[in-house]
Scaffold this active site. Sequence first.
Site, short mmCIF file in Angstrom:
data_model
loop_
_atom_site.label_atom_id
_atom_site.label_comp_id
_atom_site.label_asym_id
_atom_site.label_seq_id
_atom_site.Cartn_x
_atom_site.Cartn_y
_atom_site.Cartn_z
N ASP A 49 16.01 -94.74 39.62
CA ASP A 49 16.43 -93.27 39.03
C ASP A 49 15.59 -92.62 38.20
OD1 ASP A 49 19.83 -92.60 38.92
OD2 ASP A 49 18.44 -91.52 37.58
N LEU A 68 12.12 -88.37 42.39
CA LEU A 68 12.34 -88.23 43.73
C LEU A 68 11.42 -86.97 44.11
CD1 LEU A 68 16.01 -88.83 44.19
CD2 LEU A 68 14.06 -90.10 45.31
N GLY A 89 19.71 -87.72 43.31
CA GLY A 89 19.60 -86.32 43.34
C GLY A 89 20.56 -85.47 42.55
N TYR A 152 23.91 -76.85 46.63
CA TYR A 152 23.81 -78.08 46.73
C TYR A 152 24.60 -78.61 47.93
CZ TYR A 152 26.52 -82.46 46.15
OH TYR A 152 27.12 -83.81 46.42
N SER A 182 34.61 -89.59 45.20
CA SER A 182 34.69 -90.95 44.97
C SER A 182 34.51 -91.11 43.48
CB SER A 182 33.42 -91.68 45.37
OG SER A 182 33.79 -93.05 45.69
N1 LIG Z 1 31.00 -88.81 43.41
C1 LIG Z 1 31.25 -88.23 44.51
O1 LIG Z 1 32.53 -88.04 44.63
C2 LIG Z 1 30.10 -87.61 45.55
C3 LIG Z 1 30.86 -86.60 46.45
C4 LIG Z 1 29.91 -85.90 47.30
C5 LIG Z 1 28.45 -86.60 47.52
N2 LIG Z 1 27.99 -87.37 46.64
C6 LIG Z 1 26.76 -87.88 46.45
O2 LIG Z 1 26.50 -89.07 46.35
C7 LIG Z 1 25.49 -89.19 45.38
C8 LIG Z 1 25.82 -90.04 44.11
O3 LIG Z 1 26.79 -89.30 43.46
P1 LIG Z 1 27.31 -89.56 41.92
O4 LIG Z 1 28.53 -89.11 41.63
O5 LIG Z 1 26.85 -90.94 41.51
O6 LIG Z 1 26.10 -88.70 41.08
P2 LIG Z 1 25.51 -88.85 39.86
O7 LIG Z 1 25.11 -87.26 39.32
O8 LIG Z 1 26.39 -89.57 38.88
O9 LIG Z 1 24.19 -89.51 40.35
C9 LIG Z 1 23.05 -89.04 40.73
C10 LIG Z 1 21.72 -89.63 40.14
O10 LIG Z 1 20.79 -89.23 40.59
C11 LIG Z 1 19.77 -89.23 39.61
N3 LIG Z 1 18.66 -88.00 39.93
C12 LIG Z 1 18.72 -86.72 39.66
N4 LIG Z 1 17.56 -86.23 39.83
C13 LIG Z 1 16.71 -87.34 40.21
C14 LIG Z 1 15.34 -87.08 40.31
N5 LIG Z 1 14.86 -85.95 40.52
N6 LIG Z 1 14.80 -88.12 40.65
C15 LIG Z 1 15.32 -89.53 40.69
N7 LIG Z 1 16.94 -89.42 40.30
C16 LIG Z 1 17.47 -88.39 40.25
C17 LIG Z 1 20.49 -88.84 38.55
O11 LIG Z 1 19.59 -89.28 37.34
C18 LIG Z 1 21.51 -89.51 38.45
O12 LIG Z 1 21.68 -90.95 38.02
C19 LIG Z 1 24.93 -87.88 45.04
O13 LIG Z 1 23.78 -87.78 45.97
C20 LIG Z 1 26.04 -86.97 45.34
O14 LIG Z 1 25.40 -85.74 45.65
C21 LIG Z 1 28.82 -87.99 45.49
#
Ligand SMILES: NC(=O)c1ccc[n+]([C@@H]2O[C@H](COP(=O)([O-])OP(=O)(O)OC[C@H]3O[C@@H](n4cnc5c(N)ncnc54)[C@H](O)[C@@H]3O)[C@@H](O)[C@H]2O)c1
Length: 281
Positions: A49, A68, A89, A152, A182
């Site tokens: 991360d 990333l 992301g 997004y 989720s």
């Molecule tokens: N939680 C949900 O319901 C949901 C729904 C649809 C999609 N998603 C996707 O699932 C994934 C995880 O979701 P989440 O809820 O845990 O999101 P989150 O924002 O809690 O976690 C995303 C992580 O990515 C890291 N990140 C951001 N930019 C970065 C970079 N440049 N380099 C490295 N790391 C980086 C952040 O530090 C963070 O820890 C994401 O890709 C999100 O788009 C989640």
Amino acid sequence: MPAPLPPAAPADALPSPIPRLLLTGAAGGLGRVLRERLPAFARVLRVSDIAALGEARGAHEEVMPCDLADKQAVDGLVAGCDAIVHLGGVSVERPFEEILEANIKGVFHIYEAARRRGVKRVVFASSNHVTGFHRQTERLDAHAPRRPDGYYGLSKSFGEDMAQFYFDRYGIETVSIRIGSSFPEPANRRMMSTWLSYDDLTQLVQKSLFTPGVKHTVVYGMSANAEVWWDNHAAAHLGFVPKDSSEPFRARVEAQPPVAATDPNAIYQGGAFTAQGPFGD
Ligand SMILES: NC(=O)c1ccc[n+]([C@@H]2O[C@H](COP(=O)([O-])OP(=O)(O)OC[C@H]3O[C@@H](n4cnc5c(N)ncnc54)[C@H](O)[C@@H]3O)[C@@H](O)[C@H]2O)c1
């Protein structure tokens, strides 16, 4: 003119457990959940991360901080791994320039590194926001036209195209999971349809890693909710059978104030995301 390339052969099935599995976004909400659960599927879990991850949790975990957006760093991150669960992301609607770095460049860097380093399976955290401008009255499958509901959602749509391209051109297989919502439990009426429990998420990631011959599969990540907008028949080969449902939370959710019929949360599958921006005016 050169002869056309033969279609890419499906990759061999991954061994179970996977020798070394990379988890990006491991400090995030879902990353923290999967950091606990993916060790069951891998001999070594490499967690990454841009945010703090703390110390490695024992000899079977490697911690590698990485941005990333940094192509060379991502190449080093992927080196030695056998499969990738790509959660990292920006996970909400943000100005395009932020999305560009973490999500659009980020997903390119992941696939380029996978190609260079011989990784043959990626699980990509896509999103329901790829199809967020469809109305809640519609029922979609993986072949429905995409209607991203913001930068997004556009970045996740691009990620799915990237996954398809890297399969067609290089035989790297991906399951793109269009995650609904989720969280520990559904927080509002929209999530009664979109909720994905952590146990069902874990099962879906497991199927996405180990099902042979997935090519590029798109699957909606939702639990067995009573009122759903999505149909996963095109991903039936994954054998994903969700066990949980939002129904036990209905009374608590419906005790909330009603949502106006004109509210995007009551109209569009993407809910409030459809009404965010413009940015920077
Ligand atoms: N939680 C949900 O319901 C949901 C729904 C649809 C999609 N998603 C996707 O699932 C994934 C995880 O979701 P989440 O809820 O845990 O999101 P989150 O924002 O809690 O976690 C995303 C992580 O990515 C890291 N990140 C951001 N930019 C970065 C970079 N440049 N380099 C490295 N790391 C980086 C952040 O530090 C963070 O820890 C994401 O890709 C999100 O788009 C989640």
